[in-house]
Scaffold this motif. Sequence first.
Motif, PDB file in Angstrom:
ATOM      1  N   PHE A   1      72.169   4.772 -25.312  1.00  0.00           N
ATOM      2  CA  PHE A   1      71.837   3.626 -24.471  1.00  0.00           C
ATOM      3  C   PHE A   1      72.700   2.416 -24.815  1.00  0.00           C
ATOM      4  CE2 PHE A   1      69.181  -0.244 -23.980  1.00  0.00           C
ATOM      5  CZ  PHE A   1      69.161  -0.287 -22.598  1.00  0.00           C
ATOM      6  N   VAL A   2      72.870   2.140 -26.107  1.00  0.00           N
ATOM      7  CA  VAL A   2      73.690   1.004 -26.534  1.00  0.00           C
ATOM      8  C   VAL A   2      75.151   1.238 -26.155  1.00  0.00           C
ATOM      9  CG1 VAL A   2      74.560  -0.238 -28.554  1.00  0.00           C
ATOM     10  CG2 VAL A   2      72.139   0.250 -28.339  1.00  0.00           C
ATOM     11  N   GLY A   3      75.638   2.458 -26.320  1.00  0.00           N
ATOM     12  CA  GLY A   3      77.006   2.770 -25.918  1.00  0.00           C
ATOM     13  C   GLY A   3      77.224   2.587 -24.425  1.00  0.00           C
ATOM     14  N   LEU A   4      76.248   3.000 -23.632  1.00  0.00           N
ATOM     15  CA  LEU A   4      76.345   2.826 -22.182  1.00  0.00           C
ATOM     16  C   LEU A   4      76.312   1.351 -21.807  1.00  0.00           C
ATOM     17  CD1 LEU A   4      76.457   4.258 -19.444  1.00  0.00           C
ATOM     18  CD2 LEU A   4      73.968   4.256 -19.444  1.00  0.00           C
ATOM     19  N   LYS A   5      75.442   0.577 -22.466  1.00  0.00           N
ATOM     20  CA  LYS A   5      75.396  -0.861 -22.203  1.00  0.00           C
ATOM     21  C   LYS A   5      76.721  -1.526 -22.553  1.00  0.00           C
ATOM     22  CE  LYS A   5      71.903  -3.630 -23.220  1.00  0.00           C
ATOM     23  NZ  LYS A   5      70.743  -4.223 -23.931  1.00  0.00           N
ATOM     24  N   THR A   6      77.322  -1.095 -23.645  1.00  0.00           N
ATOM     25  CA  THR A   6      78.595  -1.670 -24.063  1.00  0.00           C
ATOM     26  C   THR A   6      79.700  -1.319 -23.068  1.00  0.00           C
ATOM     27  OG1 THR A   6      77.905  -1.475 -26.364  1.00  0.00           O
ATOM     28  CG2 THR A   6      80.241  -1.813 -25.966  1.00  0.00           C
ATOM     29  N   LEU A   7      79.708  -0.069 -22.605  1.00  0.00           N
ATOM     30  CA  LEU A   7      80.713   0.333 -21.618  1.00  0.00           C
ATOM     31  C   LEU A   7      80.571  -0.429 -20.309  1.00  0.00           C
ATOM     32  CD1 LEU A   7      80.885   4.208 -22.060  1.00  0.00           C
ATOM     33  CD2 LEU A   7      82.648   2.533 -22.613  1.00  0.00           C
ATOM     34  N   LEU A   8      79.341  -0.772 -19.953  1.00  0.00           N
ATOM     35  CA  LEU A   8      79.116  -1.512 -18.712  1.00  0.00           C
ATOM     36  C   LEU A   8      79.304  -3.016 -18.870  1.00  0.00           C
ATOM     37  CD1 LEU A   8      76.041   0.438 -17.317  1.00  0.00           C
ATOM     38  CD2 LEU A   8      78.424   0.594 -16.593  1.00  0.00           C
ATOM     39  N   GLY A   9      79.552  -3.472 -20.100  1.00  0.00           N
ATOM     40  CA  GLY A   9      79.856  -4.876 -20.323  1.00  0.00           C
ATOM     41  C   GLY A   9      78.661  -5.757 -20.634  1.00  0.00           C
ATOM     42  N   TYR A  10      77.511  -5.182 -20.912  1.00  0.00           N
ATOM     43  CA  TYR A  10      76.330  -5.957 -21.266  1.00  0.00           C
ATOM     44  C   TYR A  10      76.270  -6.160 -22.771  1.00  0.00           C
ATOM     45  CZ  TYR A  10      74.676  -5.050 -16.556  1.00  0.00           C
ATOM     46  OH  TYR A  10      74.560  -4.987 -15.203  1.00  0.00           O
ATOM     47  N   TYR A  11      75.515  -7.175 -23.189  1.00  0.00           N
ATOM     48  CA  TYR A  11      75.323  -7.421 -24.611  1.00  0.00           C
ATOM     49  C   TYR A  11      74.446  -6.319 -25.188  1.00  0.00           C
ATOM     50  CZ  TYR A  11      73.814  -9.642 -28.924  1.00  0.00           C
ATOM     51  OH  TYR A  11      73.540  -9.894 -30.235  1.00  0.00           O
ATOM     52  N   ALA A  12      74.871  -5.718 -26.285  1.00  0.00           N
ATOM     53  CA  ALA A  12      74.140  -4.596 -26.878  1.00  0.00           C
ATOM     54  C   ALA A  12      73.589  -5.007 -28.237  1.00  0.00           C
ATOM     55  CB  ALA A  12      75.050  -3.387 -27.027  1.00  0.00           C
ATOM     56  N   SER A  13      72.276  -5.077 -28.342  1.00  0.00           N
ATOM     57  CA  SER A  13      71.622  -5.422 -29.594  1.00  0.00           C
ATOM     58  C   SER A  13      70.861  -4.214 -30.094  1.00  0.00           C
ATOM     59  CB  SER A  13      70.656  -6.581 -29.372  1.00  0.00           C
ATOM     60  OG  SER A  13      69.904  -6.828 -30.525  1.00  0.00           O
ATOM     61  N   MET A  14      71.035  -3.863 -31.366  1.00  0.00           N
ATOM     62  CA  MET A  14      70.349  -2.695 -31.933  1.00  0.00           C
ATOM     63  C   MET A  14      68.920  -2.998 -32.345  1.00  0.00           C
ATOM     64  SD  MET A  14      71.983   0.060 -31.788  1.00  0.00           S
ATOM     65  CE  MET A  14      71.249   1.177 -32.936  1.00  0.00           C
ATOM     66  N   LEU A  15      68.461  -4.237 -32.207  1.00  0.00           N
ATOM     67  CA  LEU A  15      67.118  -4.580 -32.639  1.00  0.00           C
ATOM     68  C   LEU A  15      66.163  -4.799 -31.471  1.00  0.00           C
ATOM     69  CD1 LEU A  15      68.043  -7.012 -35.527  1.00  0.00           C
ATOM     70  CD2 LEU A  15      67.423  -4.628 -35.687  1.00  0.00           C
ATOM     71  N   GLY A  16      66.577  -4.494 -30.268  1.00  0.00           N
ATOM     72  CA  GLY A  16      65.735  -4.706 -29.096  1.00  0.00           C
ATOM     73  C   GLY A  16      64.573  -3.733 -29.028  1.00  0.00           C
ATOM     74  N   ILE A  17      63.464  -4.176 -28.456  1.00  0.00           N
ATOM     75  CA  ILE A  17      62.269  -3.334 -28.358  1.00  0.00           C
ATOM     76  C   ILE A  17      62.482  -2.187 -27.375  1.00  0.00           C
ATOM     77  CG2 ILE A  17      61.121  -4.691 -26.572  1.00  0.00           C
ATOM     78  CD1 ILE A  17      59.399  -3.143 -29.622  1.00  0.00           C
ATOM     79  N   GLU A  18      63.381  -2.376 -26.413  1.00  0.00           N
ATOM     80  CA  GLU A  18      63.636  -1.289 -25.461  1.00  0.00           C
ATOM     81  C   GLU A  18      64.273  -0.092 -26.141  1.00  0.00           C
ATOM     82  OE1 GLU A  18      67.481  -3.640 -25.324  1.00  0.00           O
ATOM     83  OE2 GLU A  18      65.374  -4.157 -25.357  1.00  0.00           O
ATOM     84  N   LEU A  19      64.942  -0.292 -27.263  1.00  0.00           N
ATOM     85  CA  LEU A  19      65.545   0.823 -27.988  1.00  0.00           C
ATOM     86  C   LEU A  19      64.487   1.756 -28.554  1.00  0.00           C
ATOM     87  CD1 LEU A  19      68.499  -0.914 -29.810  1.00  0.00           C
ATOM     88  CD2 LEU A  19      68.518   0.383 -27.695  1.00  0.00           C
ATOM     89  N   TRP A  20      63.349   1.199 -28.993  1.00  0.00           N
ATOM     90  CA  TRP A  20      62.259   2.040 -29.491  1.00  0.00           C
ATOM     91  C   TRP A  20      61.733   2.926 -28.378  1.00  0.00           C
ATOM     92  CZ3 TRP A  20      60.816   3.007 -34.331  1.00  0.00           C
ATOM     93  CH2 TRP A  20      61.284   2.159 -35.325  1.00  0.00           C
ATOM     94  N   LEU A  21      61.652   2.374 -27.162  1.00  0.00           N
ATOM     95  CA  LEU A  21      61.194   3.161 -26.019  1.00  0.00           C
ATOM     96  C   LEU A  21      62.160   4.307 -25.739  1.00  0.00           C
ATOM     97  CD1 LEU A  21      59.233   3.484 -23.604  1.00  0.00           C
ATOM     98  CD2 LEU A  21      60.791   2.018 -22.333  1.00  0.00           C
ATOM     99  N   PHE A  22      63.459   4.014 -25.700  1.00  0.00           N
ATOM    100  CA  PHE A  22      64.452   5.065 -25.475  1.00  0.00           C
ATOM    101  C   PHE A  22      64.435   6.100 -26.595  1.00  0.00           C
ATOM    102  CE2 PHE A  22      66.299   2.076 -22.487  1.00  0.00           C
ATOM    103  CZ  PHE A  22      66.664   2.925 -21.457  1.00  0.00           C
ATOM    104  N   GLN A  23      64.257   5.645 -27.821  1.00  0.00           N
ATOM    105  CA  GLN A  23      64.237   6.549 -28.971  1.00  0.00           C
ATOM    106  C   GLN A  23      63.064   7.519 -28.884  1.00  0.00           C
ATOM    107  OE1 GLN A  23      66.175   7.227 -31.408  1.00  0.00           O
ATOM    108  NE2 GLN A  23      64.829   8.313 -32.785  1.00  0.00           N
ATOM    109  N   ILE A  24      61.879   7.006 -28.654  1.00  0.00           N
ATOM    110  CA  ILE A  24      60.686   7.861 -28.643  1.00  0.00           C
ATOM    111  C   ILE A  24      60.668   8.776 -27.427  1.00  0.00           C
ATOM    112  CG2 ILE A  24      58.173   7.793 -28.455  1.00  0.00           C
ATOM    113  CD1 ILE A  24      58.286   5.335 -30.338  1.00  0.00           C
ATOM    114  N   VAL A  25      61.006   8.250 -26.265  1.00  0.00           N
ATOM    115  CA  VAL A  25      61.008   9.076 -25.057  1.00  0.00           C
ATOM    116  C   VAL A  25      62.116  10.127 -25.121  1.00  0.00           C
ATOM    117  CG1 VAL A  25      61.421   9.029 -22.557  1.00  0.00           C
ATOM    118  CG2 VAL A  25      59.912   7.349 -23.603  1.00  0.00           C
ATOM    119  N   GLY A  26      63.305   9.754 -25.599  1.00  0.00           N
ATOM    120  CA  GLY A  26      64.407  10.715 -25.694  1.00  0.00           C
ATOM    121  C   GLY A  26      64.110  11.849 -26.647  1.00  0.00           C
TER     122      GLY A  26
END
Length: 100
Positions: A55-80
Amino acid sequence: MYWVKHFSFIFLISIVGYLLILDAGMSSDHAGYMTWYQKIELGLGCLLWWPASLFVGLKTLLGYYASMLGIELWLFQIVGNSLLISYMVHRKHNKQINRD
């Protein structure tokens, strides 16, 4: 009981990966550079956090700010990881049915 075991395993993987990434980042911030073992820590942490890393790699490729401490990352981690484990269990179950 099946889902409790899998969710606790996913949660344990998530915590360990998060702590590895956090430790490597904090150590490199303090020193100003990364040593070989911090690179290994970061690599293992990203491997355990593969859904969030994608998810962070995709955000970076699309030009968005990528933070590894965001709460949405926990959602992607658990669901994935839940989807991966349920796929692996479903595939194993289908192989056993086809053998019978």
